[in-house]
Each structure stands twice: as structure tokens, then as C-alpha cells.
Design an enzyme around this catalytic site. Structure first.
Site: not given
Length: 300
Positions: A147, A171, A240, A243, A266, A275
Site C-alpha cells: 500500500r 493496517k 494502487h 498492488r 489481508h 483478484y
């Protein structure tokens, strides 16, 4: 309690107790602020707000043209806020949990072909220190599926060339170990050993990527520079997108879903599964020839 006070306490709890990322905390804060303004305009006290008020707020947002994905994010913020209010004994129960999440049409992320990525990266002028930085930066984002915030916050001490891995803070301040490929290793070394000292001088800067003044590069700077190189290369994309492309190319090359989930950081496998729907069959053929230099796997 005044709105400013309650928002400040909510923010502090998100950061220091829930260990939410800065961007998440700011997003939640913005959503809750909109809700509080709605209550204020309707002369409704936060302490007496009920499910009907939440439903009216959702309808208000819909009529204002806000898309369902944004409304779903607002609801996530209000649920978190509701839990906070219960702990503060302002609400007796978290009424936001009774609201149904609006159904959203999940958009497939845009993905570049491998040759497009190569063209974009090759367009970067590496005759100047800033160009070497950009080549190293975008190679690393693509090679590791980072990210933007993760790339901006990457520390020099977390780059390990012996194992070709990065320690990335994602995150929720969760750390993960991500391998990087030969191309990223080459440009990272060139940046750190040759170009970066020209910008930082004698100052000790913890972050890997710095701007022309030798200070940690900002997200805005990363976006702006990427846009310029995109125009030069003729490849239209956002940062992005690298990514997204990383994840899709790995899956196209045969990587298993769980491994890609770990590499991306994730928490939910369902987020990674999107994806699998953007896999272009041609990428599988191109992957083996073009992608290895960027990826975490060595060329066969």
C-alpha cells in the site's frame, strides 16, 4: 458532551486502544462527524438517538447521491462508534448493529499487464537521485504489493538484503514479512547507497524514501510523481494499481490464494479472492518470462 470532545475521545480510543491505523481512524472520524451534524440539524441529542434516526440518516445519505459502498463504510464507522458509546455509557446498547449493511456491487480492480508495468517503470528517468528513488519506490510497491502508506512508512532498518525481505507495517499496525525480487533489490541498493545520501546529507532519517528536502516522502508526493511517469510512459494507472497487478500476476503465475493473502496483509481471504476474477489468461503465459525479476520467486 460536546461533539468535539466526543470525537476526540473516539479518535484516541481508535488509535491507542483499538490500534487502528491513522487512515482508518480519520475515515471513521469523518463518517461519525457527518452523523453528528445530521443529528444536530434535526435537533436530536446523541444520548437519545435511536434506530429510527440511524435509518433516517442512511436515507438522507442515499438521497444525497452517496453510493452504497460509502454508506457501507459509514455504517462500519457508526458500529465502531456505537460500541464506544456503550462503553462510555452514553448508549445502553449499540443500535448501529441492528442496521443492515447495504448491498454493494463489487468493482473489479484495474490491473496492468506485465509489459505495461515494465514500460511504466522503464520510463522513469534515473539520471537524478529523485528518479532513482522513484524507480526503487515503484519497483518495491510492485514487487511486494505494498500500500502507499506502507511504502511511505517503510524503515531502513526493516530492509534486509541478506534474505531479500522487508518487514512491513500494515493496517492496524500489524507487521508482515514480504520478500522482494531482483529488480527491486537492485534499485533499492542503488537508492540507499548512492542516491539517498545526496538528499538526506548528514541527517539520520528512519524512512527509506525521502523527498527532495531529505524528509520522509508523503503520499501526495508518491501520487504526483507516479502520475507524471504515467503520462511519460503512456500507461494510465494509479499507484494502487501496482498492488492490484502484483496480486493478479502472482495468482496468474500459480501462487495459491492463502500465500497472496499473507503477502498483501489481508485479514479476510474474501478480499483477496477478488483478484481471481480479474485474471487475464494471457498473463499466465507472460508471467513466467517477464514477472520473475520483480516477484518474490526466482526465475525457473
Amino acid at each position: 458532551m460536546a461533539a468535539a470532545g466526543i470525537l476526540g475521545e473516539f479518535y484516541d480510543e481508535l488509535i491507542f486502544i483499538e490500534h487502528r491505523g491513522e487512515l482508518t481512524a480519520q475515515t471513521y472520524l469523518s463518517s461519525v462527524k457527518e452523523f453528528l451534524l445530521f443529528l444536530e440539524r434535526g435537533s436530536v441529542l446523541l444520548e437519545t438517538a435511536g434506530l429510527r434516526d440511524l435509518a433516517r440518516y442512511e436515507l438522507f445519505r442515499k438521497e444525497a447521491g452517496i453510493d452504497s459502498a460509502t454508506i457501507a463504510k459509514d455504517l462500519s464507522a457508526l458500529r465502531e462508534f456505537g460500541s464506544f458509546l456503550v462503553r462510555k455509557k452514553i448508549w445502553s446498547a449499540n443500535i448501529a448493529l441492528e442496521m443492515d449493511t447495504p448491498k454493494t456491487a463489487r468493482k473489479l480492480p484495474k490491473v496492468l499487464g506485465v509489459e505495461q508495468v515494465d514500460s511504466l517503470l522503464a520510463a522513469i528517468d534515473v539520471q537524478r537521485p529523485s528518479g532513482i528513488r522513484d524507480r526503487a519506490l515503484y519497483e518495491t510497491i510492485y514487487s511486494c504489493g505494498l500500500r502507499i502508506s506502507e511504502a511511505c512508512g517503510l524503515l531502513v532498518s526493516n530492509v534486509h538484503f541478506d534474505e531479500n525481505v522487508l518487514i512491513v507495517t500494515g493496517k492496524g499496525r500489524k507487521e508482515r514479512v514480504v520478500p522482494f525480487g531482483a529488480d527491486a533489490a537492485f534499485w533499492l541498493k542503488k537508492w540507499l547507497l548512492e542516491a539517498r545520501p545526496a538528499l538526506t546529507g548528514s541527517r539520520a532519517v528512519a524512512q527509506v524514501f525521502v523527498n527532495a528536502r531529505g524528509k520522509p516522502i508523503s503520499r501526495k508526493g508518491v501520487w504526483k510523481n507516479f502520475k507524471a511517469w504515467g503520462v511519460k510512459s503512456g500507461v494510465e494507472a494509479k499507484v494502487h494499481t501496482l498492488r492490484h497487478s502484483f496480486a493478479t500476476h502472482l495468482l496468474a503465475g500459480g501462487a495459491d490464494l492463502r500465500s497472496v493473502q499473507e503477502l498483501l496483509g489481508h485479514s479476510d481471504l474474501a478480499t483477496t479472492q477478488i483478484y481471481t476474477h480479474v485474471d487475464d489468461g494471457n498473463l499466465r503465459d507472460y508471467h513466467r518470462d517477464y514477472f520473475p525479476g520483480h516477484s518474490c520467486t526466482e526465475k525457473e
